[in-house]
Design a protein around this motif. Structure first.
Motif, PDB file in Angstrom:
ATOM      1  N   LEU A   4      27.687  69.379  88.642  1.00  0.00           N
ATOM      2  CA  LEU A   4      27.264  68.058  88.179  1.00  0.00           C
ATOM      3  C   LEU A   4      28.318  67.034  88.555  1.00  0.00           C
ATOM      4  CD1 LEU A   4      25.972  69.101  84.642  1.00  0.00           C
ATOM      5  CD2 LEU A   4      24.594  68.575  86.666  1.00  0.00           C
ATOM      6  N   THR A   5      27.987  65.753  88.345  1.00  0.00           N
ATOM      7  CA  THR A   5      28.891  64.670  88.695  1.00  0.00           C
ATOM      8  C   THR A   5      29.091  63.744  87.499  1.00  0.00           C
ATOM      9  OG1 THR A   5      27.883  64.734  90.890  1.00  0.00           O
ATOM     10  CG2 THR A   5      29.337  62.874  90.411  1.00  0.00           C
ATOM     11  N   ARG A   6      30.355  63.548  87.120  1.00  0.00           N
ATOM     12  CA  ARG A   6      30.667  62.599  86.043  1.00  0.00           C
ATOM     13  C   ARG A   6      30.364  61.186  86.530  1.00  0.00           C
ATOM     14  NH1 ARG A   6      34.144  65.256  82.262  1.00  0.00           N
ATOM     15  NH2 ARG A   6      35.046  67.141  83.158  1.00  0.00           N
ATOM     16  N   ALA A  11      33.181  65.622  90.513  1.00  0.00           N
ATOM     17  CA  ALA A  11      32.281  66.780  90.395  1.00  0.00           C
ATOM     18  C   ALA A  11      32.907  67.820  89.473  1.00  0.00           C
ATOM     19  CB  ALA A  11      32.031  67.387  91.767  1.00  0.00           C
ATOM     20  N   LEU A  14      29.406  73.332  85.347  1.00  0.00           N
ATOM     21  CA  LEU A  14      29.045  73.471  83.940  1.00  0.00           C
ATOM     22  C   LEU A  14      28.338  74.799  83.719  1.00  0.00           C
ATOM     23  CD1 LEU A  14      28.747  71.965  81.123  1.00  0.00           C
ATOM     24  CD2 LEU A  14      26.433  71.448  81.896  1.00  0.00           C
ATOM     25  N   ASP A  27      21.629  56.620  80.370  1.00  0.00           N
ATOM     26  CA  ASP A  27      22.467  57.601  81.071  1.00  0.00           C
ATOM     27  C   ASP A  27      22.050  59.005  80.651  1.00  0.00           C
ATOM     28  OD1 ASP A  27      24.082  55.675  82.365  1.00  0.00           O
ATOM     29  OD2 ASP A  27      25.348  55.480  80.586  1.00  0.00           O
ATOM     30  N   THR A  28      22.328  59.967  81.504  1.00  0.00           N
ATOM     31  CA  THR A  28      22.033  61.352  81.165  1.00  0.00           C
ATOM     32  C   THR A  28      23.222  61.917  80.401  1.00  0.00           C
ATOM     33  OG1 THR A  28      20.753  61.550  83.211  1.00  0.00           O
ATOM     34  CG2 THR A  28      21.358  63.595  82.087  1.00  0.00           C
ATOM     35  N   TYR A  38      28.747  65.395  77.798  1.00  0.00           N
ATOM     36  CA  TYR A  38      29.088  64.975  79.149  1.00  0.00           C
ATOM     37  C   TYR A  38      28.077  63.938  79.608  1.00  0.00           C
ATOM     38  CZ  TYR A  38      32.110  69.086  79.445  1.00  0.00           C
ATOM     39  OH  TYR A  38      33.084  70.021  79.217  1.00  0.00           O
ATOM     40  N   VAL A  40      26.584  62.260  82.874  1.00  0.00           N
ATOM     41  CA  VAL A  40      26.517  62.645  84.282  1.00  0.00           C
ATOM     42  C   VAL A  40      25.574  61.729  85.054  1.00  0.00           C
ATOM     43  CG1 VAL A  40      27.078  65.069  83.800  1.00  0.00           C
ATOM     44  CG2 VAL A  40      24.689  64.345  83.841  1.00  0.00           C
ATOM     45  N   GLU A  42      23.436  62.836  87.422  1.00  0.00           N
ATOM     46  CA  GLU A  42      22.170  63.505  87.692  1.00  0.00           C
ATOM     47  C   GLU A  42      21.141  63.175  86.612  1.00  0.00           C
ATOM     48  OE1 GLU A  42      25.325  65.565  89.854  1.00  0.00           O
ATOM     49  OE2 GLU A  42      25.145  64.957  87.784  1.00  0.00           O
ATOM     50  N   ILE A  47      18.897  68.286  86.571  1.00  0.00           N
ATOM     51  CA  ILE A  47      19.646  69.324  85.861  1.00  0.00           C
ATOM     52  C   ILE A  47      18.737  70.513  85.559  1.00  0.00           C
ATOM     53  CG2 ILE A  47      20.931  69.869  83.755  1.00  0.00           C
ATOM     54  CD1 ILE A  47      21.739  66.829  83.770  1.00  0.00           C
TER      55      ILE A  47
END
Length: 85
Positions: A4-6, A11, A14, A27-28, A38, A40, A42, A47
């Motif tokens: 995943l990407t913050r 990256a 998880l 936001d996700t 978290y 992310v 994505e 996900i």
């Protein structure tokens, strides 16, 4: 594990077995079983798709190992070198 990407672009991997829920706020936000959160880049659907692919890869790899083991002759321990049976 899934990648995943913050929000800052970093990256990270998880352990998807620890995910309790995914919220869209917009936001996700991923919440783990221990309450860790978290944010992310994505989407929730991205996900979910990654988790499905990861778990399917485990099943496929397990099947491959089972097939490979079935075609490999089993080893036996010989305690007497004169034993041919």
């Amino acid at each position: 594990m899934i990648m995943l990407t913050r929000l800052n672009g970093q990256a990270f991997a998880l352990n998807c077995d620890l995910v309790e829920r995914i919220d869209i706020t917009p936001d996700t936000v991923i919440t783990l079983l221990d309450g860790t959160k978290y944010l992310v880049l994505e989407t929730a659907q991205d996900i979910i798709n990654q988790v499905r692919e990861f778990r399917a890869s485990i099943v496929a790899h397990s099947h491959h190992l089972d097939t490979q083991t079935a075609s490999t002759p089993s080893l036996r321990v010989v305690t007497d070198l004169n034993d041919e049976g």
